[in-house]
Write an enzyme that holds these catalytic residues in place. Sequence first.
Site, mmCIF file in Angstrom:
data_model
loop_
_atom_site.group_PDB
_atom_site.id
_atom_site.type_symbol
_atom_site.label_atom_id
_atom_site.label_comp_id
_atom_site.label_asym_id
_atom_site.label_seq_id
_atom_site.Cartn_x
_atom_site.Cartn_y
_atom_site.Cartn_z
ATOM 1 N N TRP A 103 0.814 -1.219 0.000
ATOM 2 C CA TRP A 103 0.000 0.000 0.000
ATOM 3 C C TRP A 103 0.847 1.269 0.000
ATOM 4 C CZ3 TRP A 103 -4.170 -1.379 4.292
ATOM 5 C CH2 TRP A 103 -4.938 -2.457 3.837
ATOM 6 N N LYS A 104 2.148 1.123 0.246
ATOM 7 C CA LYS A 104 3.039 2.299 0.360
ATOM 8 C C LYS A 104 2.446 3.287 1.371
ATOM 9 C CE LYS A 104 4.619 1.249 -4.252
ATOM 10 N NZ LYS A 104 5.230 1.686 -5.487
ATOM 11 N N GLU A 139 12.090 2.328 -3.688
ATOM 12 C CA GLU A 139 11.756 3.659 -3.139
ATOM 13 C C GLU A 139 12.582 3.944 -1.890
ATOM 14 O OE1 GLU A 139 7.498 3.217 -2.993
ATOM 15 O OE2 GLU A 139 7.429 3.284 -5.181
ATOM 16 N N GLY A 173 5.356 1.888 -10.814
ATOM 17 C CA GLY A 173 4.517 3.085 -10.833
ATOM 18 C C GLY A 173 4.507 3.832 -12.154
ATOM 19 N N SER A 228 4.012 -2.151 -11.954
ATOM 20 C CA SER A 228 2.841 -1.901 -12.801
ATOM 21 C C SER A 228 2.026 -3.162 -13.089
ATOM 22 C CB SER A 228 3.260 -1.201 -14.104
ATOM 23 O OG SER A 228 3.888 0.040 -13.816
HETATM 24 P P1 PGA Z 1 3.339 -0.488 -8.715
HETATM 25 O O1 PGA Z 1 4.329 -0.671 -7.453
HETATM 26 O O2 PGA Z 1 2.505 -1.745 -8.786
HETATM 27 O O3 PGA Z 1 2.511 0.728 -8.367
HETATM 28 O O4 PGA Z 1 4.172 -0.317 -9.917
HETATM 29 C C1 PGA Z 1 4.958 -1.889 -7.193
HETATM 30 C C2 PGA Z 1 5.862 -1.750 -5.999
HETATM 31 O O5 PGA Z 1 6.496 -0.701 -5.836
HETATM 32 O O6 PGA Z 1 5.972 -2.666 -5.164
#
Ligand code: PGA
Length: 248
Positions: free
Chosen positions: A10-11, A96, A171, A210
């Site tokens: 979920w970040k 990240e 992302g 993605s």
């Molecule tokens: P994303 O992120 O599916 O939004 O590309 C994947 C992740 O960073 O684990």
Amino acid sequence: MRRKIVVGNWKMNGRIDTIIPLLTTICQTVDSARAECMVMPPSIYLPLVSDYLHSATVKWGAQNVYPHAMGPYTGELSGPMLKEYGCKYVLVGHSERRALFSESEKIIAEKFHHVKEHGMTPIFCIGETKEQRDQGLTNQVLISQLESVSAGRADVFDHCLIAYEPVWAIGTGEPASPEQVQSAHQLIRSFIAKLNQDTAQAILIIYGGSVTNKNAKDLFSMPDIDGGLVGGASLNAQHFVEIIQCIS
Ligand code: PGA
């Protein structure tokens, strides 16, 4: 036979009033699905999520940890603290964290081993940047990231998941192709096989970058792709559930 898994990262997203409906939909669906499923909420919501899921088959884990048991580390959470709340899985090495929080290979390796020392399972993220891929360095980068935690020891990869996450696919809406992912996963599995064949056959290697309800089926049908680490699409209950259903 490896049991595939879909993990929702979920970040730094979610609120109490969005988390409960999301979990409700996932729980209603995943119990009857063949795949395993996990969510990784922001730390502040871990107690809420663990209480909600305590009798469900949906797993949960933490997005981060600091590799000391306690001490003057303002703002951080330790392995024993996560363990106290029943945490079993922790993300380590997400791109990240590497890029935005300047996490070095050294601190990532410390986090990895700290998670294991406290009886939890790291989900170890590795992956190349666009520049590294363009320069033909993908395999080299992946191997060096694996070596940074393994130091030649096979047991390091017991009770561990690996997430292959090419930085350029995260992302961006531009996933790696199933063939590109399969080739990276094959490389990772053969690296581990050189240390221990059984561990290599047992370890789950999942793909992140993605992943959506539209591309998951093709990705998950490849022999070495054991599921997904899903960011953006894991915040939409319907899409996340559809991704889980792509596991056959
Ligand atoms: P994303 O992120 O599916 O939004 O590309 C994947 C992740 O960073 O684990």
